[in-house]
Scaffold this active site. Structure first.
Site, PDB file in Angstrom:
ATOM      1  N   LYS A  58      30.468  41.607  43.619  1.00 42.32           N
ATOM      2  CA  LYS A  58      30.235  41.331  42.666  1.00 42.32           C
ATOM      3  C   LYS A  58      32.633  41.582  42.426  1.00 42.32           C
ATOM      4  O   LYS A  58      32.658  42.534  42.983  1.00 42.32           O
ATOM      5  CB  LYS A  58      29.932  42.423  41.276  1.00 42.32           C
ATOM      6  CG  LYS A  58      30.510  42.337  40.416  1.00 42.32           C
ATOM      7  CD  LYS A  58      29.323  43.539  39.515  1.00 42.32           C
ATOM      8  CE  LYS A  58      29.932  43.804  38.027  1.00 42.32           C
ATOM      9  NZ  LYS A  58      29.217  45.717  37.602  1.00 42.32           N
ATOM     10  N   LYS A  80      28.123  37.681  41.029  1.00 40.67           N
ATOM     11  CA  LYS A  80      28.903  38.431  40.034  1.00 40.67           C
ATOM     12  C   LYS A  80      30.095  38.051  39.871  1.00 40.67           C
ATOM     13  O   LYS A  80      31.123  38.608  40.293  1.00 40.67           O
ATOM     14  CB  LYS A  80      28.020  39.220  39.571  1.00 40.67           C
ATOM     15  CG  LYS A  80      27.701  39.835  38.632  1.00 40.67           C
ATOM     16  CD  LYS A  80      27.394  41.134  38.463  1.00 40.67           C
ATOM     17  CE  LYS A  80      27.803  42.176  36.814  1.00 40.67           C
ATOM     18  NZ  LYS A  80      26.529  43.377  36.600  1.00 40.67           N
ATOM     19  N   ASP A 101      24.910  48.204  40.229  1.00 40.69           N
ATOM     20  CA  ASP A 101      26.342  47.805  40.947  1.00 40.69           C
ATOM     21  C   ASP A 101      27.029  48.654  41.287  1.00 40.69           C
ATOM     22  O   ASP A 101      27.395  49.248  40.916  1.00 40.69           O
ATOM     23  CB  ASP A 101      26.076  46.116  39.446  1.00 40.69           C
ATOM     24  CG  ASP A 101      26.400  45.366  38.875  1.00 40.69           C
ATOM     25  OD1 ASP A 101      24.944  45.186  39.527  1.00 40.69           O
ATOM     26  OD2 ASP A 101      27.211  45.389  38.284  1.00 40.69           O
TER      27      ASP A 101
END
Length: 218
Positions: free
Chosen positions: A152, A184, A90
């Protein structure tokens, strides 16, 4: 919703976390069969060792939490994390460059990290608390162009920030899902009601430090 646990990345990114906190995280992840854990890069190897006899994924964060590192530094950090056993990466987008509309920089930044991921999925943290709706949509489009795997919402580290909002998750989902990317949601997801809202809005994953409370609540 059944199997909400299989959408959860059980998260511990606190600056003052101790070894016992990580061990507890890993044990909870195994007990509740969460999809993954999310830890800072230094703890990837520890996570991998503690989760080796489970199917819990090890997720780590790159350029965290500001996203303002050089791209080659982010790539180096990613390579080391993959060597240590990270299953997913990430990375934090460079919000300043996005605000300046330096889109070539953003695309190159993501591509540079993506190449260091090898075959590991890459999620790009947009930090939605700092963006307008138009900027969120544009950031998603840049992630599509750079061939990221997920977008995300948040790091959870913006002072006074809300974190994930269902309307932002829905916007992200509608923008990226036709191109095969997933969403996400993370930041401020502390109860089952909020978690379900995020999933209904289009999130595939939930990043939260409240996974146990979410799955245990009725």
């Amino acid at each position: 919703m059944k199997n909400i646990n299989k959408h959860i990345e059980h998260t511990l990114l606190k600056q003052d976390a101790k070894l016992e906190d990580f061990i507890k995280l890993f044990e909870e992840a195994k007990k509740y069969n969460f999809l993954g854990v999310c830890v800072n890069p230094l703890y990837v190897k520890l996570a991998k060792d503690n989760l080796k006899n489970s199917d819990v994924k090890v997720v780590t964060v790159i350029g965290f939490p500001l996203g303002a590192n050089r791209s080659d530094v982010k790539a180096f950090e990613t390579s080391k994390a993959v060597e240590d056993g990270a299953d997913e990466i990430d990375m934090v987008i460079n919000v300043s460059k996005l605000k300046d509309k330096n889109y070539d920089f953003i695309i190159n930044d993501i591509k540079t990290v993506k190449s260091a991921c090898k075959d590991k999925p890459l999620k790009v943290i947009l930090e939605t608390d700092l963006l307008t709706k138009d900027e969120i949509k544009k950031a998603c489009e840049l992630c599509i162009e750079a061939k990221a795997d997920f977008v995300k919402t948040s790091t959870g580290f913006v002072k006074g920030g809300i974190g994930a909002k269902a309307e932002d998750v829905e916007l992200m989902y509608k923008t990226v899902s036709p191109y095969g990317l997933k969403v996400k949601a993370s930041g401020g997801i502390r109860d089952k009601e909020t978690a379900l809202k995020m999933l209904e809005a289009g999130a595939e994953r939930l990043g939260t430090s409240s996974g146990v409370q979410i799955v245990e609540s009725n």
